[in-house]
Design a protein around this motif. Structure first.
Motif, PDB file in Angstrom:
ATOM      1  N   SER B  15       0.947  -1.185  -0.100  1.00  0.00           N
ATOM      2  CA  SER B  15       0.039  -0.083   0.086  1.00  0.00           C
ATOM      3  C   SER B  15       0.882   1.333  -0.151  1.00  0.00           C
ATOM      4  N   ASP B  17       2.179   3.265   2.233  1.00  0.00           N
ATOM      5  CA  ASP B  17       1.798   4.118   3.144  1.00  0.00           C
ATOM      6  C   ASP B  17       2.958   4.785   3.850  1.00  0.00           C
ATOM      7  N   LYS B  43       6.206  11.038  -1.073  1.00  0.00           N
ATOM      8  CA  LYS B  43       5.075  10.951  -2.007  1.00  0.00           C
ATOM      9  C   LYS B  43       5.698  10.802  -3.635  1.00  0.00           C
ATOM     10  N   ARG B  46       6.371   7.112  -3.904  1.00  0.00           N
ATOM     11  CA  ARG B  46       5.314   6.243  -3.920  1.00  0.00           C
ATOM     12  C   ARG B  46       4.626   6.461  -5.500  1.00  0.00           C
ATOM     13  N   ASP B  47       4.670   7.721  -6.024  1.00  0.00           N
ATOM     14  CA  ASP B  47       4.125   7.938  -7.180  1.00  0.00           C
ATOM     15  C   ASP B  47       4.681   7.107  -8.222  1.00  0.00           C
ATOM     16  N   ASP B 201      -7.787   1.923   0.146  1.00  0.00           N
ATOM     17  CA  ASP B 201      -7.038   3.200   0.081  1.00  0.00           C
ATOM     18  C   ASP B 201      -7.284   4.047  -1.174  1.00  0.00           C
ATOM     19  N   GLU B 205      -8.746   7.687  -1.532  1.00  0.00           N
ATOM     20  CA  GLU B 205      -7.882   8.505  -2.356  1.00  0.00           C
ATOM     21  C   GLU B 205      -8.596   9.170  -3.343  1.00  0.00           C
ATOM     22  N   GLY B 210      -7.461  12.739  -3.367  1.00  0.00           N
ATOM     23  CA  GLY B 210      -5.932  12.794  -2.939  1.00  0.00           C
ATOM     24  C   GLY B 210      -5.852  13.467  -1.663  1.00  0.00           C
ATOM     25  N   LYS B 212      -7.095  12.626   1.530  1.00  0.00           N
ATOM     26  CA  LYS B 212      -7.017  11.563   2.381  1.00  0.00           C
ATOM     27  C   LYS B 212      -6.466  10.105   1.724  1.00  0.00           C
ATOM     28  N   THR B 213      -5.631   9.407   2.527  1.00  0.00           N
ATOM     29  CA  THR B 213      -4.805   8.233   1.839  1.00  0.00           C
ATOM     30  C   THR B 213      -5.463   6.828   2.611  1.00  0.00           C
TER      31      THR B 213
END
Lengths: 386, 386
Positions: B15, B17, B43, B46-47, B201, B205, B210, B212-213
Motif C-alpha cells: 500500500s 503508506d 510522495k 510512492r507515485d 486506500d 484517495e 487525494g 486522504k490516503t
C-alpha cells in the motif's frame, strides 16, 4: 584465518558470446586456479539481452524480470551439469557469478546504478551451493564507478608475471576493453578504454548476415581497409575525453553508434575499422594514463576473448614499439578465464566482507562487496570463515 | 550457537503508506522485540512505485533501476537518522529489509519471479551495517509462492497468545490480507485472502481527490452503503477459487480492477464496498481453509495497518460469531510492527542459512533465504555466528 574454500567464478561479458567458469582454491595464505570450462550463450537468451538494451527500448516489468529468472535458470543448469561431471574434490563450494550486465550508469545524478541479471537464488537452489553475486552495486554506492573490478586480481597475478619489476599491464579484451597497470612500487591503476568485441562482433555478425559471431584470429579485420574519416568521427566519442577513474559499457558504446558513423562502409572494411578503433582507443589510454606521465611499462599481457585476435595484438605492438605485447598464455595462464578467476577472488573477498573496488574505481570509502545467497551448504561454509 | 545479535526489520508494504521498522534481539535461545519506528512514504517515490505497476506500463531500464537506487537511498537515509538517535546498546547490527514489491509472479511459466526494489548495498553503505534482503526469490526458486512469509514468525508469536491451545490465527491487514492459522498441535497454515488496503486506500484517495490516503478507523466505510451487485461481480475474481498454497499482490488485484466493476458507485459507497469485499473474502478463506475442514479456531488476532480499521473488525466479528476477533494490541503487541518484526526474524534465519518458506508457501524443498550484503561490520557479525 580462513580455511580452504573452492570458488567457481562465473563470467558472462557484455558481448554475450558465452559463459566462462573458472574454479580457484583459496585459503588465508595462497590461491591456486583449478579448472576451467566454458559454454556458449543460448541464442534466445542472447537476443533478449540485446533487445532490452536497445536505445529507446520500452519494456514491461515481465520482460526484464523473466529474463533475470531465465538467465539464472540457464546458469544453474549449466553449473549443475558441469559440477556433476567433477570428482568430489574438484567440486566448488561457492559460486561467484558476475551476472549479465544490461545497464551501467555509474555517473547518473542524483542516483547511480548498474544492473546485472541472473537471479542468484535460482543458481543456489539448483546447485545446492552458496552463491555470491551483485559485485558492482556496492562500489557504486560508495561513489565508485563499479568498474573495472578485475584490477585487484590482476595485482595478485602480476606478482608472478615476468617484467613486473619494470611495470606491467594486464589488458582484458572483452565486449569492453580495460587494463590494469601495476607500477614497480605495487600501486595499481585501472581504466576501461572503450569498446572491443562489442563493436567488432556486431560488425562481423552484420557482414556475415549472422553466420559468424566473431572475427577468428582477426583475419577479417586484416583483409579489410580501415576507413580513416569514420575512425576520426568515432574518436570524438565523449567518453574518451573523460578523466579517470572511469568505466563504460555497451549502453555508452552501442553498435548502433558505430554503424551510424560508419554508414558508408561495407564488408571487411567495417570489421577493420571497428578493430582499428579498439586499438587506437587503447593506445590513447596508455599514452594518457601511463606512458605520458612518465610511468615505466615493460609489457602488456592480453587476456579475454579478444586476446585471440592477432590483428589487435600486432597493431598494438606496432603502435607501442618499446613495449612487449604478449598474450597471458605466453606465461602459462589461460587468457579466456582471467576474468572468471577474478570474480572467484572477488567472491572470496566478499565472504570476508572486504571491498572489491578501490582507487581504480574511484570509490573513496568502504563499498559493500558481493551479496551472499546462503545455499544448502552455508552452515558448512560458516565453519571455514574466521 | 549464535551469540546475541540485534536485527532491525524494515517493511514497506504494497500500500506504500510508509516504512515500519522494528528491532528485535536474538540469540540461540530467545528473542525479544526492542523498539519500533515508522516514517511516511515520500510522495514522489510512492507515485513512481505505482506508475511502474500500471497495467500495460512500458518502461525504460532507467525508470526501474533509478527507482531501485532511490528507494535504497531513502531507506538508507531514514535508517541512518533513526540509528543516530539511539543509544549504542539499542543500535541494530543488521538490517533486514523486505524491499518494495512491484511485481509478484510466482505462477508464471516456465519461470516465476518476484521483484522487490530498494538496493541493499546503498543501505549497507549509508548505515555501515550488514543488510539482508530479497527474502522471496529463494522460496520461488524452490517452487514456492514466495509468500506469505510471516507464518514462521506468527508461529513463534502464537506460543505467547491466549487461546493457542484451542487454535488461533494471526491476521495481517496490509495492502494485501493474509493470515496464519496455528492448530493446537502446532502445525501451521498460511494464505493470502485477497486485497485489503490496496483497494480501500485507492477508493479513499479517489473520493477525497487525494486529500486522504486511508480510511481512519473505518469511519468512511461505515457511513457508506455496500453495493451488492458490485460485490458479487468482484467475488468472481479467479484468485478466490484457486486452491492453497497461494499468494497474491497488487498486480493481480490492481485498483483498476475494482473501479471497473464498481463503476456506478460514488462517494462513501466506494469505500464501503471495498471494505466489505475485504471482509467477505477473508471470511470465505477461513471457511474454506480452516473452519470448513473442522479445524478449531478460538481467536483471530488482527495486525497490520488495517487492524486499526474498526469497521473491518466489527464486520468480521459479525460474520464469524463463535470466534473472538481481537487486535494483537489487546495482548500487548503493536499490531503495526508485526510484519517488520517478522522480517527481522527472517533475517536471523538467513544468517544461519535456514529457509524462510515452508508448506504454507508451497516450497517442497530447500529454498535459499535472504541475500546477505556484508557491511563494514561483517567481520564482527561473523564472530557471533556458529
Amino acid at each position: 584465518m580462513i580455511k580452504r574454500v573452492t570458488i567457481a567464478g562465473v563470467m558472462t561479458g557484455t558481448s554475450c558470446d558465452g559463459v566462462d567458469i573458472a574454479s580457484v582454491e583459496f585459503d588465508s595464505e595462497s590461491w591456486s586456479p583449478k579448472w576451467e570450462a566454458s559454454r556458449p550463450y543460448p541464442k534466445k537468451i542472447r537476443d533478449r539481452v540485446f533487445a532490452i538494451q536497445k536505445v529507446g527500448a520500452r519494456l514491461s516489468l515481465d520482460e526484464i524480470f523473466s529474463l533475470d529468472a531465465d538467465i539464472g535458470t540457464w546458469l544453474g543448469k549449466t553449473l549443475t551439469e558441469i559440477i556433476e561431471g567433477l570428482t568430489a574434490k574438484e567440486r566448488p563450494e561457492i559460486i561467484a557469478m558476475h551476472g549479465q550486465t544490461v545497464a551501467h550508469a555509474p555517473l547518473r545524478k542524483p542516483t547511480a546504478y548498474t544492473v546485472q541479471l541472473g537471479e542468484p537464488t535460482v543458481v543456489a537452489e539448483m546447485t545446492g551451493r552458496t552463491v555470491i553475486s551483485g559485485f558492482r552495486q556496492g562500489d557504486i554506492a560508495a561513489g565508485g564507478e563499479g568498474a573495472p573490478l578485475v584490477p585487484i586480481y590482476h595485482y595478485l597475478l602480476s606478482s608472478v608475471l615476468p617484467g613486473s619489476e619494470k611495470g606491467v599491464a594486464l589488458h582484458n579484451l572483452g565486449g569492453i576493453s580495460n587494463f590494469t597497470y601495476i607500477k614497480p612500487d605495487g600501486s595499481v591503476f585501472g581504466v576501461d578504454t572503450g569498446p572491443a568485441n562489442v563493436w567488432i562482433d556486431a560488425a562481423v555478425e552484420r557482414i556475415s548476415k549472422g553466420k559468424k559471431t566473431f572475427d577468428a584470429g582477426g583475419k577479417i579485420a586484416l583483409s579489410g581497409r580501415v576507413d580513416l574519416p569514420a575512425l576520426k568521427a568515432l574518436l570524438r566519442h565523449p567518453y574518451l575525453k573523460r578523466p579517470a577513474p572511469k568505466s563504460t559499457g555497451r549502453d555508452e558504446f552501442p553498435p548502433e553508434y558505430f554503424f551510424a558513423r560508419a554508414k558508408k562502409l561495407t564488408g571487411e572494411d567495417l570489421v577493420a575499422t571497428a578493430t582499428a578503433y579498439t586499438v587506437e582507443t587503447i593506445v590513447q589510454a596508455y599514452e594518457k594514463f601511463v606512458i605520458g606521465n612518465g610511468n615505466p611499462l615493460s609489457a602488456i599481457y592480453l587476456c579475454g576473448g579478444g586476446a585471440k585476435n592477432d590483428t589487435i595484438r600486432l597493431w598494438l605492438a606496432d603502435l607501442l614499439p618499446n613495449i612487449s605485447v604478449l598474450r597471458i598464455e605466453d606465461v602459462g595462464f589461460d587468457s579466456q578465464f582471467i576474468e572468471a578467476q577474478a570474480f572467484a577472488f572477488l567472491g572470496y573477498r566478499s565472504l570476508l566482507g572486504l571491498p572489491v573496488g578501490g582507487p581504480w574505481t574511484g570509490a573513496e570509502k568502504f563499498g559493500p562487496p558481493g551479496k551472499i545467497t546462503p545455499g544448502k551448504n552455508w552452515a558448512e561454509i560458516l565453519k571455514r570463515l574466521p
